[in-house]
Design a protein around this motif. Structure first.
Motif, short mmCIF file in Angstrom:
data_model
loop_
_atom_site.label_atom_id
_atom_site.label_comp_id
_atom_site.label_asym_id
_atom_site.label_seq_id
_atom_site.Cartn_x
_atom_site.Cartn_y
_atom_site.Cartn_z
N VAL A 36 0.84 -1.20 0.00
CA VAL A 36 0.00 0.00 0.00
C VAL A 36 0.87 1.25 0.00
CG1 VAL A 36 -1.65 1.33 1.37
CG2 VAL A 36 -1.98 -1.12 1.06
N CYS A 37 2.00 1.20 0.72
CA CYS A 37 2.87 2.37 0.84
C CYS A 37 4.19 2.22 0.09
CB CYS A 37 3.14 2.67 2.32
SG CYS A 37 1.68 3.23 3.21
N LYS A 38 4.31 1.21 -0.75
CA LYS A 38 5.51 1.09 -1.58
C LYS A 38 5.13 0.42 -2.89
CE LYS A 38 7.37 -3.38 -0.02
NZ LYS A 38 8.56 -4.08 0.46
N ASN A 39 6.01 0.50 -3.87
CA ASN A 39 5.70 0.00 -5.21
C ASN A 39 6.58 -1.17 -5.63
OD1 ASN A 39 3.65 1.88 -5.68
ND2 ASN A 39 5.09 3.41 -6.43
N ILE A 99 3.06 7.81 5.45
CA ILE A 99 2.05 8.75 4.93
C ILE A 99 2.49 9.26 3.55
CG2 ILE A 99 1.01 11.02 5.28
CD1 ILE A 99 1.01 10.44 8.27
N ILE A 100 3.77 9.56 3.40
CA ILE A 100 4.28 10.00 2.09
C ILE A 100 4.19 8.86 1.09
CG2 ILE A 100 6.35 10.77 0.86
CD1 ILE A 100 7.15 12.25 3.46
N GLY A 101 4.56 7.64 1.53
CA GLY A 101 4.45 6.48 0.64
C GLY A 101 3.01 6.17 0.26
N PHE A 102 2.07 6.53 1.12
CA PHE A 102 0.65 6.33 0.83
C PHE A 102 0.20 7.21 -0.34
CE2 PHE A 102 -3.35 4.59 1.87
CZ PHE A 102 -4.32 5.58 1.83
N LEU A 154 -7.44 7.98 13.24
CA LEU A 154 -7.27 8.38 11.84
C LEU A 154 -8.59 8.95 11.33
CD1 LEU A 154 -5.71 8.47 9.15
CD2 LEU A 154 -6.47 6.12 8.75
N THR A 155 -8.53 10.17 10.78
CA THR A 155 -9.71 10.83 10.22
C THR A 155 -9.44 11.17 8.77
OG1 THR A 155 -10.12 11.82 12.40
CG2 THR A 155 -11.37 12.68 10.52
N LEU A 156 -10.33 10.77 7.89
CA LEU A 156 -10.23 11.07 6.46
C LEU A 156 -11.47 11.79 6.00
CD1 LEU A 156 -8.35 7.99 5.90
CD2 LEU A 156 -8.18 9.54 3.98
N ARG A 157 -11.28 12.83 5.22
CA ARG A 157 -12.41 13.55 4.65
C ARG A 157 -12.20 13.70 3.14
NH1 ARG A 157 -14.20 18.49 8.78
NH2 ARG A 157 -14.62 17.16 10.59
N THR A 158 -13.15 13.21 2.37
CA THR A 158 -13.16 13.40 0.93
C THR A 158 -14.58 13.74 0.51
OG1 THR A 158 -13.76 11.17 0.19
CG2 THR A 158 -11.45 11.53 0.78
N SER A 159 -14.74 14.08 -0.75
CA SER A 159 -16.07 14.44 -1.24
C SER A 159 -16.93 13.20 -1.52
CB SER A 159 -15.95 15.29 -2.50
OG SER A 159 -15.14 14.64 -3.46
N LYS A 160 -16.37 11.98 -1.41
CA LYS A 160 -17.14 10.76 -1.65
C LYS A 160 -16.97 9.83 -0.45
CE LYS A 160 -17.77 8.93 -5.61
NZ LYS A 160 -17.66 8.23 -6.91
N GLU A 161 -18.10 9.37 0.08
CA GLU A 161 -18.07 8.53 1.27
C GLU A 161 -17.30 7.23 1.04
OE1 GLU A 161 -21.91 7.35 2.57
OE2 GLU A 161 -21.21 6.55 4.48
N ALA A 162 -17.52 6.59 -0.12
CA ALA A 162 -16.87 5.32 -0.40
C ALA A 162 -15.35 5.48 -0.47
CB ALA A 162 -17.40 4.73 -1.71
N LEU A 217 -5.09 2.76 4.97
CA LEU A 217 -4.07 3.42 5.77
C LEU A 217 -4.03 2.89 7.20
CD1 LEU A 217 -1.86 5.51 5.62
CD2 LEU A 217 -3.51 7.28 6.17
N SER A 218 -5.19 2.50 7.73
CA SER A 218 -5.22 1.98 9.11
C SER A 218 -4.36 0.74 9.26
CB SER A 218 -6.67 1.68 9.52
OG SER A 218 -7.46 2.85 9.53
N GLU A 219 -4.27 -0.06 8.20
CA GLU A 219 -3.50 -1.30 8.26
C GLU A 219 -2.00 -1.06 8.34
OE1 GLU A 219 -6.54 -3.93 8.55
OE2 GLU A 219 -4.41 -4.44 8.48
#
Length: 963
Positions: free
Chosen positions: A734-737, A894-897, A942-950, A959-961
């Motif tokens: 998730v945080c690396k390629n 967080i940067i890798g995310f 952890l709090t996330l806010r975007t314009s789409k709930e999904a 990110l929680s993982e």
């Protein structure tokens, strides 16, 4: 003149005389103000009711006193009462007072809103204009809640006056900028687009500003505006200045409307309708033609208006990047501005040409102006213009002109302004590496760079030259000779001593045959610099000395004497003391074979993206010309003949710095047998260490037969129903390629991937860990029915036979169409020793891979955070920490995310704040995140806010993982 007007003017003059003429001292002024405030307060509280004129006069005085810098704590109710007056002047003062003094949280807001509603419903254009101005000036969320639904109706109503339409459009724009979630999209959106056809150009101008802002967030809703904007623009640019007299500015018809229309068109790709596209091309050609005409006025206002339209047209041409003729003409027009006497025009021309240099159609045209740009670098007085000239030279550089441009940059560096020296150093280092056909030139360039601007040469630069010299056998001897000669100068920069110490310690033996650079002379030359260097450099030189013990046994005694001296063994610095003691002991007791083993030559460095390029991107920030570098590099290699990448070795895997999103085919890795069947087949592919072998999934004894069962019966030919999640390894991606996705006793699967906006490319490496061939080897990427509309995957076939100990590569091109929740599945089927094998694993293509980081100030972040306050837009998770709560590791994750890590934004310095945009083909989704660690409880929130709930939910899960 009427009596009332005379009385009003006399009253205003008395007010200015009594209050505006500041006294001889501050105390006298305050005394006069307090006396006037007491008089106004008594008038408001008196038994006698004040008429409208008196009330207006005293409210106006209060407003004036406030503007002088004094606090006003009364009179608000009287101002609200003025709103109900039918006189324009009284209503005007009331609205003005409210706009300036009334707080958005005031208890009077409800009364004010009622008065505004009455004026909006009155259909009196003057009163409606005052009300709309007040709403826009206050612009509070409460105002938006009350009127965001009403103003669009006024805007599109057929009987609304033109002046009111203008005010309504600008008022709605203000509310949308402050509270976009409260402005409803509805039927009015299709009708507001048609205001671009309005006969009144003031209405068109205001509507264009509104539509441009709305289209940036909702492009599909307003795509019909493209044809209307082109039509209106065509009418303006083809008209004479006399046709639009009211909107002609110094012989330029409607310049500001033209600029706004051109900006609106930059929200969309080139029109698909051939007629509209042809008409737009004609408009742009006309604008370019008018730029060649002699000026109709010598006044600066004429040239400013004319050039404003021209530069915006060029921006649109660059944005579309589809008309070679227009791009070349734009480049030539900008080339004329490079020698203009106006500094601002030269600056803008250089800045626009930087972007043009990244287009395949105009790159060659930009290169024709190289001499002019070099001359600007030498003669420009303004440092900001010189900096843009450096940017343009960097952008236009390719293999055909690299040596000339690097030489000019080095010459300029000697006299460059201190504020831009570090950036020039980074650019010279990048260009020298990227376009080095002869690596002796590269070594000379970097050493010259250190000599000229050693203080501005960061560690990344001299690290990189060391890596390249070590990875290229053909340049090692030359590098050792050159650095030895450079160290003979009486004054050497410390970075040169570092490079010299490292290279001579590794390859000094290659020049030791020359009496002028014998081992003892090399040692004495380095040691003569020792006492002038800092502790880290001295530590490096001590390591060079022990390397010399292995390379040159004949000077072992001399080196031991230096290590044995009191200045080393009793050094105040622990690091130097420890090195001296350990190196002396090693040289004393170790045999020749042990020394040769311990001090053997450094192995080649693994391929990775140049850290210099990463540093330059970080320094310049997003959205600069460096972000387009990889696309241009690929194009220029195609145009000028491809060459191997810097520090590439035979049989190496593709460098991560290669453009994985380009059109060129991926390089094919030649299969090579591993040194040991138990070793990691992919250890040469990834820069980080390979993870431990993943445990076999349940049922693996059935799916993967041992070599002893080669002649056994074939197992089920049906695809496996179960998917080996390998959850731990999947979540690590998730945080690396890059890394190993799956491994068992037969097969190893590794990944290397790169993503940019909504596109990506993934290299999948399959390694046969056995000595037996895999037959009918068929890897297939499967998307579920729900996932297929959201994710386009194109896979290239692989060789169906994989030899024992060999490695094959598969390329997957990825396009994110819309947001998605699931991950695709990689199914692999093959025959091993007569046994059918069937394996499925999840491919780590997750939504955050299409994240683009966004830098924001603290004010912008929390303003946007408040705008995303709808409960459906926020997802929060409180969870126990699974790993040690290390701040640096958290930042890296967080940067890798994919998001930008925003420093000094959260009031609590222990919290982590990030921002970014999820790019899909259909839309862009802004995302804000906030991670609050509790070290005492070993928990996170952890709090996330975007314009789409999904999207909020999915990103929060991913990110929680990680923590």
């Amino acid at each position: 003149m009427s009596v009332s007007v005379q009385r009003e003017r006399r009253s205003r003059n008395l007010l200015l005389l009594s209050l505006g003429g500041r006294g001889k001292s501050k105390e006298a002024e305050i005394k006069r103000i307090n006396k006037e405030l007491a008089n106004i307060r008594s008038k408001f509280k008196g038994d006698k009711a004040l008429d409208g004129y008196s009330k207006k006069k005293y409210v106006c005085k209060l407003l004036f006193i406030f503007l002088l810098g004094h606090d006003i704590d009364f009179g608000h109710m009287e101002a609200v009462n003025l709103l109900s007056s039918n006189r324009y002047t009284e209503k005007q003062i009331g609205y003005l007072f409210i706009s300036v003094l009334v707080n958005s949280n005031s208890e009077l807001i409800r009364l004010i809103n009622n008065a505004i509603k009455n004026d909006l419903a009155s259909r009196n254009p003057t009163f409606m204009g005052l009300a709309l101005h007040c709403i826009a000036n206050v612009g509070s969320r409460e105002m938006a809640e009350a009127f965001a639904g009403e103003i669009p109706k006024i805007l599109v109503a057929g009987d609304t006056m033109d002046s009111v339409k203008q005010s309504a459009a600008l008022c709605l724009l203000r509310l949308y900028r402050t509270s976009p979630d409260l402005v409803p999209m509805g039927d009015w959106t299709s009708r507001v687009v048609h205001l671009l056809n309005d006969q009144h150009l003031g209405v068109v101008t205001a509507a264009t500003s509104l539509i441009t802002t709305l289209a940036q967030k909702n492009p599909e809703e307003f795509k019909t505006s493209v044809s209307l904007a082109v039509s209106r623009l065509s009418r303006i640019v083809t008209s004479a200045s006399t046709d639009l007299q009211d909107y002609t500015y110094y012989f330029v018809p409607a310049p500001w409307l033209s600029v706004k229309l051109l900006r609106l068109l930059q929200c969309y790709p080139p029109p698909e309708d051939p007629a509209v596209r042809g008409r737009l091309t004609e408009c742009l050609e006309t604008i370019l033609n008018k730029a060649q005409e002699p000026p109709k006025s010598k006044k600066v206002q004429h040239s400013n208006a004319k050039n404003a339209v021209l530069f915006e047209a060029i921006s649109l041409i660059i944005h579309h990047d589809s008309e070679p003729n227009l791009l070349v003409r734009a480049c030539n027009q900008l080339g004329q501005f490079l020698q203009h006497r106006e500094t601002n025009l030269r600056y803008l021309a250089l800045e626009s040409m930087c972007t043009l240099a990244s287009s395949e159609f105009s790159h060659e045209a930009v290169k024709t102006h190289i001499e002019t740009v070099i001359n600007a670098l030498k003669t420009e007085r303004d440092v900001s213009v010189r900096q843009r000239a450096v940017d343009l030279l960097y952008a236009m550089c390719d293999r055909s002109n690299a040596q000339q441009i690097v030489a000019e940059m080095l010459n300029y560096l000697e006299t460059a302004d201190y504020s831009i020296r570090e950036e020039i150093v980074l650019k010279v280092a990048i260009l020298a590496e990227k376009y080095a056909v002869d690596y002796t030139w590269y070594v000379d360039t970097i050493l010259n760079l250190i000599r000229i601007a050693g203080d501005y040469v960061s560690e990344e630069v001299w690290y990189r030259v060391i890596q390249i010299v070590i990875n290229r056998d053909d340049v090692q001897g030359y590098a050792a000779k050159t650095v030895f000669e450079a160290l003979q100068a009486p004054a050497c920069h410390e970075n040169l001593v570092k490079v010299g110490g490292y290279i001579l310690g590794e390859f000094g033996n290659l020049i030791a045959g020359d009496p002028r650079s014998s081992p003892l002379i090399q040692f004495n030359l380095l040691h003569s610099k020792f006492h002038l260097c800092s502790v880290p450099t001295r530590a490096l030189l001590l390591s060079t000395y022990i390397k010399f013990v292995n390379l040159f046994p004949e000077i072992k005694t001399t080196i031991q004497d230096v290590l044995r001296s009191d200045s080393q063994l009793k050094n105040a610095d622990v690091e130097l003391q420890q090195r001296a003691v350990e190196y002396l002991r090693l040289s004393t007791i170790a045999s020749t074979d042990i020394l040769a083993t311990v001090l053997e030559e450094m192995p080649p460095f693994p391929e990775r993206e140049s850290s210099i390029l990463a540093k330059l991107k970080k320094k310049k920030g997003p959205g600069t010309v460096t972000d387009l570098e990889e696309i241009k590099r690929e194009r220029s290699s195609d145009m000028n003949g491809s060459a191997e990448p810097a520090c590439a070795t035979d049989g190496s895997t593709p460098s991560p710095s290669a453009d994985l999103l380009g059109l060129s085919a991926a390089p094919v890795t030649n299969p090579a047998p591993p040194s040991s069947t138990n070793g990691s087949l992919l250890v040469d592919v990834f820069s980080d260490t390979a993870p431990a072998v993943a445990p076999l999934a349940p049922g693996s004894d059935d799916n993967f037969a041992s070599p002893d069962l080669a002649s056994s019966e074939v197992v089920s030919e049906e695809p496996a129903d179960t998917v080996h999640d390998a959850d731990e390894l999947f979540h690590k991606f998730v945080c690396k390629n890059n890394g190993v996705l799956f491994e068992n006793q037969l097969l190893q699967i590794g990944l290397k991937s790169e993503f940019r906006q909504n596109l990506g490319r993934m290299f999948i490496f399959y390694g046969n860990k056995t000595s037996t061939q895999f037959l009918n080897f068929t890897p297939t990427v499967i998307c579920s029915d729900d996932l297929q509309p959201s994710l386009n995957l194109q896979t290239k076939p692989v060789d169906p036979t994989v030899d024992g100990g060999a490695q094959v590569q598969q390329v997957v091109n990825i396009e994110c169409v819309s947001d998605f929740m699931e991950a695709p599945v990689l199914n692999i089927q093959f025959r091993y020793g007569g046994t059918f094998q069937n394996l499925s694993v999840k491919l780590p293509i997750t939504l955050n891979k299409f994240f683009q980081p966004t830098e924001m100030s603290s004010q912008d972040f929390f303003q946007r955070w408040k705008q995303l306050s709808n409960p459906k837009q926020e997802v929060q998770n409180i969870f126990k920490a699974k790993h040690p709560m290390d701040a640096e590791i958290t930042k890296a994750k967080i940067i890798g995310f994919g998001s930008a890590l925003l420093e000094e934004v959260d009031p609590n310095p222990a919290n982590f704040v990030g921002a970014g945009i999820i790019h899909t083909k259909t839309t862009q989704i802004g995302c804000l995140l906030r991670l609050e660690p509790n070290l005492q409880a070993q928990m996170y929130r952890l709090t996330l806010r975007t314009s789409k709930e999904a999207v909020s939910q999915r990103l929060c899960e991913l990110l929680s993982e990680q923590f």
